[in-house]
Scaffold this motif. Sequence first.
Motif, mmCIF file in Angstrom:
data_model
loop_
_atom_site.group_PDB
_atom_site.id
_atom_site.type_symbol
_atom_site.label_atom_id
_atom_site.label_comp_id
_atom_site.label_asym_id
_atom_site.label_seq_id
_atom_site.Cartn_x
_atom_site.Cartn_y
_atom_site.Cartn_z
ATOM 1 N N ASP A 30 0.845 -1.189 0.000
ATOM 2 C CA ASP A 30 0.000 0.000 0.000
ATOM 3 C C ASP A 30 0.889 1.251 0.000
ATOM 4 N N THR A 34 -3.331 7.900 -2.071
ATOM 5 C CA THR A 34 -3.694 7.304 -3.350
ATOM 6 C C THR A 34 -5.195 7.346 -3.582
ATOM 7 N N LYS A 36 -8.081 5.065 -4.972
ATOM 8 C CA LYS A 36 -8.160 3.611 -5.069
ATOM 9 C C LYS A 36 -9.575 3.153 -5.356
ATOM 10 N N GLU A 47 -8.255 -4.390 -7.949
ATOM 11 C CA GLU A 47 -7.828 -3.151 -7.298
ATOM 12 C C GLU A 47 -7.044 -2.303 -8.285
ATOM 13 N N ARG A 49 -5.109 1.622 -8.354
ATOM 14 C CA ARG A 49 -4.779 2.816 -7.567
ATOM 15 C C ARG A 49 -3.695 3.641 -8.247
ATOM 16 N N HIS A 104 -1.181 -0.781 -9.908
ATOM 17 C CA HIS A 104 -0.715 0.347 -9.104
ATOM 18 C C HIS A 104 0.191 1.235 -9.945
#
Length: 258
Positions: A30, A34, A36, A47, A49, A104
Motif C-alpha cells: 500500500d 492514493t 483507489k 484493485e 490505484r 498500481h
Amino acid sequence: MMIRQLATAVLPVLLAAAPASATLDPPLADTPLTEKMTRETDNYTFEYRYPKSLSRDSRLYDYLNQDRKKEYTKFSTDADRDHADAAAIGENGPRLLPYDYQVHWSQEADIPAFISLTQHWYGFYGGAHGIYGTKSWIWNKSQKKMVEPLMLFRSAEAFNQALQTEFCKQLNEQRAEKRGQPVVTDSDDSFDKCITPSGHAIILGSTTGNSFDSIKINVGPYAAGPYVEGDYEIDLSVTKAIMGAVKPAYRENFAIKR
C-alpha cells in the motif's frame, strides 16, 4: 526492486484447476495518498490505484479513469466467464480459486515537460502462483497524452547500442548474485544469454527535477531467468552515448548525470 507489469492487455486467463496448496503472492504494498478502486466478488478481487497528485492534471486524471474502466471491464468479464464455465461442468470440473488483479501506478519523475510513470501489475488466474510485471510511460504535459519512453529515442536499435554493454554487465552481476555462481556467457541456456533492454520497461528518472538523468530497465519474470529469480532492475546513468540516442527534439529534456 519493483515486482509487479500492468500491461494494457490482461494475460490469458487460465482455466486449469488451482491446487489446494497453491501459494498466492502477497498483494502489492500500500502507498499513502492514493486514489483507489476496489471490487471484490466470489469470483475475483480487483484493485486499481494511483497517486492523488496525478489528478491535478485533469486530462491525466481522465486517462487514468478510462484505463481503470477498461481494465476492470476486461478482467471482471473474463473472471465471471471462467468461473461460470467451471461451475457448468459440475463437480468433476476444475475448481477455480477467486482471481486477483491489481494495478498500481507510481510517479518516478516530474520534470517541466514530462511526468515519468510506472504501472505495476499483479494477476492471479489460477495455478500455483500469480504473475506480475511493470510497464513504463511518459505523460507529455503540453500535448496531454501518454507515450512510451522509447518514443523519445531515435530508434530501439540506437537505444540498445547506447547502453547494451553496461546493461548486460549489471544483469549478469545480478544473475550471479541470485544464483550463487557466475553466468556462463557462452551457454546455450536462454537464461544465461543477454537480452535487449528496449523490449522491457524503460523507466526514466531525474535527480534534479529539471531533466532525465537516469534510466532503470525493469525485466519481468521469465525474461532473464526462471520465475523463482523474480524480476530484475538495472540502474543506469544517462551518458554521452545515451544522449546521442535521444531524438534531437527531446535532448533538452535529458542531461548527463554528474
